[in-house]
Design an enzyme around this catalytic site. Sequence first.
Site, PDB file in Angstrom:
ATOM      1  N   THR A   1       0.961  -1.090   0.285  1.00  0.00           N
ATOM      2  CA  THR A   1      -0.265   0.090   0.555  1.00  0.00           C
ATOM      3  C   THR A   1       0.577   1.371  -0.068  1.00  0.00           C
ATOM      4  O   THR A   1       0.600   1.853  -0.529  1.00  0.00           O
ATOM      5  CB  THR A   1      -0.855  -0.568   1.267  1.00  0.00           C
ATOM      6  OG1 THR A   1      -1.902  -1.135   0.997  1.00  0.00           O
ATOM      7  CG2 THR A   1      -2.099   1.856   1.187  1.00  0.00           C
TER       8      THR A   1
ATOM      9  N   HIS B   1       2.523   6.093  -2.911  1.00  0.00           N
ATOM     10  CA  HIS B   1       3.756   6.739  -2.694  1.00  0.00           C
ATOM     11  C   HIS B   1       4.328   6.668  -4.694  1.00  0.00           C
ATOM     12  O   HIS B   1       4.571   7.823  -4.928  1.00  0.00           O
ATOM     13  CB  HIS B   1       5.551   6.165  -2.326  1.00  0.00           C
ATOM     14  CG  HIS B   1       6.460   6.543  -3.041  1.00  0.00           C
ATOM     15  ND1 HIS B   1       7.110   7.329  -2.254  1.00  0.00           N
ATOM     16  CD2 HIS B   1       7.643   6.036  -3.910  1.00  0.00           C
ATOM     17  CE1 HIS B   1       8.902   8.135  -2.712  1.00  0.00           C
ATOM     18  NE2 HIS B   1       8.997   6.756  -4.010  1.00  0.00           N
ATOM     19  N   GLU B   2       4.071   6.138  -5.345  1.00  0.00           N
ATOM     20  CA  GLU B   2       4.260   6.036  -6.938  1.00  0.00           C
ATOM     21  C   GLU B   2       2.990   6.897  -7.612  1.00  0.00           C
ATOM     22  O   GLU B   2       3.527   7.688  -8.918  1.00  0.00           O
ATOM     23  CB  GLU B   2       4.217   5.127  -7.185  1.00  0.00           C
ATOM     24  CG  GLU B   2       5.028   3.152  -6.968  1.00  0.00           C
ATOM     25  CD  GLU B   2       6.730   3.908  -7.152  1.00  0.00           C
ATOM     26  OE1 GLU B   2       6.799   4.904  -8.326  1.00  0.00           O
ATOM     27  OE2 GLU B   2       7.485   3.894  -6.452  1.00  0.00           O
TER      28      GLU B   2
ATOM     29  N   HIS C   1       4.104  10.564  -7.182  1.00  0.00           N
ATOM     30  CA  HIS C   1       5.577  11.052  -8.159  1.00  0.00           C
ATOM     31  C   HIS C   1       4.004  10.971  -9.423  1.00  0.00           C
ATOM     32  O   HIS C   1       4.089  12.336  -9.704  1.00  0.00           O
ATOM     33  CB  HIS C   1       5.877   9.278  -8.590  1.00  0.00           C
ATOM     34  CG  HIS C   1       6.911   9.513  -8.020  1.00  0.00           C
ATOM     35  ND1 HIS C   1       7.651   9.993  -7.815  1.00  0.00           N
ATOM     36  CD2 HIS C   1       7.411   7.916  -7.493  1.00  0.00           C
ATOM     37  CE1 HIS C   1       8.951   9.755  -6.644  1.00  0.00           C
ATOM     38  NE2 HIS C   1       8.614   8.351  -6.700  1.00  0.00           N
TER      39      HIS C   1
ATOM     40  N   ASP D   1      10.476  11.977  -5.269  1.00  0.00           N
ATOM     41  CA  ASP D   1      11.581  11.543  -3.699  1.00  0.00           C
ATOM     42  C   ASP D   1      11.357  12.431  -2.824  1.00  0.00           C
ATOM     43  O   ASP D   1      12.800  13.343  -3.482  1.00  0.00           O
ATOM     44  CB  ASP D   1      12.833  10.311  -4.453  1.00  0.00           C
ATOM     45  CG  ASP D   1      11.911   8.857  -5.178  1.00  0.00           C
ATOM     46  OD1 ASP D   1      10.562   8.652  -4.266  1.00  0.00           O
ATOM     47  OD2 ASP D   1      12.535   9.111  -6.218  1.00  0.00           O
TER      48      ASP D   1
END
Length: 191
Positions: free
Chosen positions: A121, A126-127, A130, A136
Amino acid sequence: MPLGTWLKAGTSAAALVLAMAGAATAAPASEPPTAQAAVVTLRYDDSRAGGWESAIAAGVASWNANVSNVRLVEAAPGTGAEIVIVATTGWPQATLGPVRPGRQVRVELGSQAVSQGYDKTRIAAHELGHSLGLPDTKPGPCSQLMSGSSAGTACTNAVPDATERSRVQSAYASGVAALVPAAGRTLVDAP
């Protein structure tokens, strides 16, 4: 016309003029509501992300609960999507956004990170971050979603912090992504 009728008509006309003048200069009883920023809807296609469905749903729910001017929704089958999500065997990676409606970015949810103990998850959220324009922040603490793998395998936080939320809100403040995504810039999230 008798004088009394003239006086009555004149008084009525004067009262009407005064009433209209007062109405024209009176302050409004309440301020009109301020215009709310338009919500940007971004569609995602996870039809090629087998095994990641619940992690993607949780990551999407996290972003939708934490930002108000961009909404992630699953694309209907056979329709286009701004965020294409696929499962891979490598490290997670994504095209850096912020993606605009009608444009497209790619998210790769890599099983190599899962096999090393990272939370699915957190990886998905996180992706998606982006795709929404966040780079990051490595190294970083677990409280920062965009610290990614640098927070360690024990970190399961899938919620953007206040700074991350603010940056996404700013990127989509005008109703469209404010910044043009860097063409072809892919961020690989290997440690």
